[in-house]
Design an enzyme around this catalytic site. Structure first.
Site, PDB file in Angstrom:
ATOM      1  N   HIS A  83       0.891  -1.163   0.000  1.00 58.52           N
ATOM      2  CA  HIS A  83       0.000   0.000   0.000  1.00 58.52           C
ATOM      3  C   HIS A  83       0.929   1.212   0.000  1.00 58.52           C
ATOM      4  O   HIS A  83       2.012   1.147   0.607  1.00 58.52           O
ATOM      5  CB  HIS A  83      -0.822   0.099   1.285  1.00 58.52           C
ATOM      6  CG  HIS A  83      -1.719  -1.058   1.573  1.00 58.52           C
ATOM      7  ND1 HIS A  83      -1.299  -2.199   2.176  1.00 58.52           N
ATOM      8  CD2 HIS A  83      -3.054  -1.214   1.380  1.00 58.52           C
ATOM      9  CE1 HIS A  83      -2.320  -3.028   2.339  1.00 58.52           C
ATOM     10  NE2 HIS A  83      -3.399  -2.457   1.854  1.00 58.52           N
ATOM     11  N   LYS A 122     -15.048  -8.129   0.533  1.00 60.96           N
ATOM     12  CA  LYS A 122     -15.003  -8.626   1.916  1.00 60.96           C
ATOM     13  C   LYS A 122     -16.360  -8.350   2.546  1.00 60.96           C
ATOM     14  O   LYS A 122     -16.923  -7.274   2.324  1.00 60.96           O
ATOM     15  CB  LYS A 122     -13.888  -7.910   2.682  1.00 60.96           C
ATOM     16  CG  LYS A 122     -13.597  -8.515   4.053  1.00 60.96           C
ATOM     17  CD  LYS A 122     -12.390  -7.837   4.698  1.00 60.96           C
ATOM     18  CE  LYS A 122     -12.089  -8.462   6.041  1.00 60.96           C
ATOM     19  NZ  LYS A 122     -10.960  -7.812   6.719  1.00 60.96           N
ATOM     20  N   GLU A 166     -10.157 -13.177  -1.987  1.00 52.86           N
ATOM     21  CA  GLU A 166      -9.324 -13.637  -0.852  1.00 52.86           C
ATOM     22  C   GLU A 166     -10.011 -14.777  -0.135  1.00 52.86           C
ATOM     23  O   GLU A 166     -11.180 -14.670   0.245  1.00 52.86           O
ATOM     24  CB  GLU A 166      -9.059 -12.489   0.117  1.00 52.86           C
ATOM     25  CG  GLU A 166      -8.321 -12.979   1.373  1.00 52.86           C
ATOM     26  CD  GLU A 166      -7.827 -11.872   2.275  1.00 52.86           C
ATOM     27  OE1 GLU A 166      -7.316 -10.868   1.749  1.00 52.86           O
ATOM     28  OE2 GLU A 166      -7.951 -12.020   3.501  1.00 52.86           O
ATOM     29  N   HIS A 205     -12.100 -14.123   2.982  1.00 53.38           N
ATOM     30  CA  HIS A 205     -13.257 -13.225   2.948  1.00 53.38           C
ATOM     31  C   HIS A 205     -14.576 -13.951   2.711  1.00 53.38           C
ATOM     32  O   HIS A 205     -15.521 -13.762   3.484  1.00 53.38           O
ATOM     33  CB  HIS A 205     -13.009 -12.108   1.929  1.00 53.38           C
ATOM     34  CG  HIS A 205     -11.885 -11.204   2.359  1.00 53.38           C
ATOM     35  ND1 HIS A 205     -11.443 -10.162   1.587  1.00 53.38           N
ATOM     36  CD2 HIS A 205     -11.100 -11.199   3.472  1.00 53.38           C
ATOM     37  CE1 HIS A 205     -10.445  -9.542   2.220  1.00 53.38           C
ATOM     38  NE2 HIS A 205     -10.220 -10.163   3.361  1.00 53.38           N
ATOM     39  N   ASP A 247     -11.572 -11.828  11.277  1.00 56.38           N
ATOM     40  CA  ASP A 247     -10.655 -11.936  10.141  1.00 56.38           C
ATOM     41  C   ASP A 247      -9.292 -12.456  10.617  1.00 56.38           C
ATOM     42  O   ASP A 247      -8.477 -11.709  11.123  1.00 56.38           O
ATOM     43  CB  ASP A 247     -10.525 -10.511   9.566  1.00 56.38           C
ATOM     44  CG  ASP A 247      -9.685 -10.459   8.332  1.00 56.38           C
ATOM     45  OD1 ASP A 247      -9.387 -11.518   7.765  1.00 56.38           O
ATOM     46  OD2 ASP A 247      -9.330  -9.332   7.936  1.00 56.38           O
ATOM     47  N   ASP A 280      -6.724 -14.298   8.941  1.00 52.22           N
ATOM     48  CA  ASP A 280      -5.530 -14.186   8.074  1.00 52.22           C
ATOM     49  C   ASP A 280      -4.463 -15.224   8.393  1.00 52.22           C
ATOM     50  O   ASP A 280      -3.276 -14.912   8.443  1.00 52.22           O
ATOM     51  CB  ASP A 280      -4.904 -12.779   8.184  1.00 52.22           C
ATOM     52  CG  ASP A 280      -5.681 -11.737   7.409  1.00 52.22           C
ATOM     53  OD1 ASP A 280      -6.448 -12.106   6.509  1.00 52.22           O
ATOM     54  OD2 ASP A 280      -5.516 -10.538   7.714  1.00 52.22           O
TER      55      ASP A 280
HETATM   56  C1  GCO Z   1      -7.983  -7.182   4.680  1.00 50.78           C
HETATM   57  C2  GCO Z   1      -7.660  -7.132   3.211  1.00 50.78           C
HETATM   58  C3  GCO Z   1      -6.431  -6.329   2.892  1.00 50.78           C
HETATM   59  C4  GCO Z   1      -6.248  -6.088   1.413  1.00 50.78           C
HETATM   60  C5  GCO Z   1      -5.147  -5.116   1.207  1.00 50.78           C
HETATM   61  C6  GCO Z   1      -4.641  -4.993  -0.190  1.00 50.78           C
HETATM   62  O1  GCO Z   1      -8.793  -8.027   5.033  1.00 50.78           O
HETATM   63  O2  GCO Z   1      -7.458  -6.388   5.451  1.00 50.78           O
HETATM   64  O3  GCO Z   1      -7.515  -8.439   2.761  1.00 50.78           O
HETATM   65  O4  GCO Z   1      -5.306  -6.960   3.438  1.00 50.78           O
HETATM   66  O5  GCO Z   1      -5.992  -7.261   0.730  1.00 50.78           O
HETATM   67  O6  GCO Z   1      -5.562  -3.882   1.656  1.00 50.78           O
HETATM   68  O7  GCO Z   1      -5.633  -4.852  -1.057  1.00 50.78           O
HETATM   69 MN    MN Z   2      -6.610  -9.234   0.979  1.00 48.61          MN
HETATM   70 MN    MN Z   3      -8.296  -9.940   4.245  1.00 51.13          MN
END
Ligand code: GCO
Ligand code: MN
Ligand code: MN
Length: 392
Positions: free
Chosen positions: A59, A188, A222, A225, A260, A262
């Site tokens: 970013h 998302k 993703e 998501h 979330d 990740d």
């Molecule tokens: C999240 C998103 C982000 C985006 C990122 C780049 O859940 O925070 O997945 O990680 O992918 O802003 O686009």
């Molecule tokens: Mn993402």
């Molecule tokens: Mn994400």
């Protein structure tokens, strides 16, 4: 001779990470940093240590803090560029932070305030230029705070119109500046907003044909998501692939229904991840495979390297499982059995003509006989399970 580990990644695998993923300091809504903040150049060195990584994405503000002076920005860029060179890493994708600063607390492109909407577009234009400086060719749009907690606060129809307007403007900007970007939209369902606009990949697939430049726009789905919402991620990716719109993909893992998380790719849902890798392999997805995930809060940076290696390794292990699936005689025989072709009937239903309709109406299709055909799906799924659990 030392045995070559077939699961060791190389740059040709096109695995990428974000500055914000491996560089995450382990903070969460309940606690601050547990790892020191690394500089962008240090993060690139860390990826270099993991080995086999293709590139690193950012970013705008992962690279250049929002309040950095021009001199500071120049120094950061110089160090980052040197780190990319010494670790042989590329920057395939860039994106804009339109969610961290207080100005974006009620969204960016869909904000009620015209000045904030203009600022969001302006910030994105500058970030696109920054991405280009490092060679990015894909530009991701994740609507971090495009959404609501209360629908009293925003007009959801206007939100769609405003989002479209911003994207149309930015497409034209990319074209007029000869940037050559492909835009990839990331859906998302919620977090950080109570409800986010364009909540699933399919929402963007529906928006794209209404844009001024649909050809340069696709999606960046993703895993976490759709999974957060209890949906089947692979089905969304399949639809994007079928439409030629899978421009980029964010890989990670997630327990359905939770916050979330990740997690490291394929650390939770082996089976769902297997079918995803199978889809990408069978349909020859050639784009970047970006790990949008982060290491546990308990990890130190040594363990973050293990996290990065594990993400790539898991993808390659699942690719190997896909090859086994495709070569498995019993599985393939069952698949052949359940794929019942009928050339004559398919020719009739492929295209409507009056003759075909007449012939179809006259066709002898006995629903009782059709329903009685065997579907050995238990047998098939058990074989997949045994393959994945390593006993086949
Ligand atoms: C999240 C998103 C982000 C985006 C990122 C780049 O859940 O925070 O997945 O990680 O992918 O802003 O686009
Ligand atoms: Mn993402
Ligand atoms: Mn994400």
């Amino acid at each position: 001779m030392a045995k070559i580990d077939p699961f060791t990644p190389t740059a040709a695998d096109k695995f990428t990470f974000g500055l914000w993923t491996v560089g995450k300091t382990g903070s969460d809504p309940f606690g601050g940093d547990v790892r020191e903040q690394l500089t962008p150049a240090q993060i690139v060195d860390l990826l270099g240590k993991a080995g086999g990584v293709h590139g690193v994405n950012f970013h705008d503000n992962d690279l250049i803090p929002i309040d950095a002076s021009d001199t500071e920005a120049a120094q950061i860029k110089k160090d980052f560029r040197a780190a990319l060179r010494r670790n042989k890493l590329k920057v395939p994708m860039a994106t804009t932070n339109l969610f961290s600063d207080p100005v974006f607390k009620d969204g960016a492109f869909t904000n009620n305030d015209a000045e904030i909407r203009a600022y969001a577009i302006q910030k994105t234009m500058k970030a696109m230029t920054l991405g280009k400086e490092f060679g990015a060719s894909t530009y991701v749009f994740w609507g971090g705070r495009e959404g609501t907690e209360s629908d009293a606060t925003k007009d959801s129809v206007l939100a769609v119109k405003r989002f479209r307007e911003a994207i149309d403007f930015l497409c034209e900007y990319s074209i007029s500046e000869k940037m050559g970007y492909k835009f990839a939209f990331e859906a998302k369902p919620n977090e950080p907003r109570g409800d986010m606009y364009f909540s699933v990949t399919g929402s963007y697939l529906a928006l794209i044909p209404s844009l001024k430049h649909p050809d340069m726009c696709g999606v960046n789905p993703e895993f976490a998501h759709e999974t957060m919402a209890g949906l089947n991620f692979t089905h969304h990716v399949a639809q994007a692939l079928e439409m030629g719109k899978l421009f980029h993909i964010d890989l990670n893992d997630q327990v359905p229904g939770r916050y979330d998380q990740d997690f490291r790719f394929a650390s939770v849902n082996y089976k769902a991840n297997f079918f995803l890798v199978k889809l990408l392999t069978d349909y020859k997805y050639k784009g970047m495979k970006h790990f949008d995930s982060h290491a546990y809060r308990q990890s130190d940076y040594g363990d973050v390297i293990e996290f990065a290696k594990g993400s790539m390794r898991n993808f390659k292990i699942l690719e190997h499982k896909v090859a086994q699936f495709n070569a498995d005689k019993k599985i393939q025989a069952l698949l052949k059995d359940i794929d019942r072709t009928n050339a004559k009937l398919s020719k009739l239903t492929r295209k409507f003509t009056k003759t075909n309709a007449k012939a179809l109406l006259a066709a002898d299709l006995d629903r009782v006989k059709l329903a009685a055909k065997p579907m050995p799906y238990e047998e098939l799924d058990q074989l997949v399970g045994e393959l994945l659990m390593g006993v086949r």
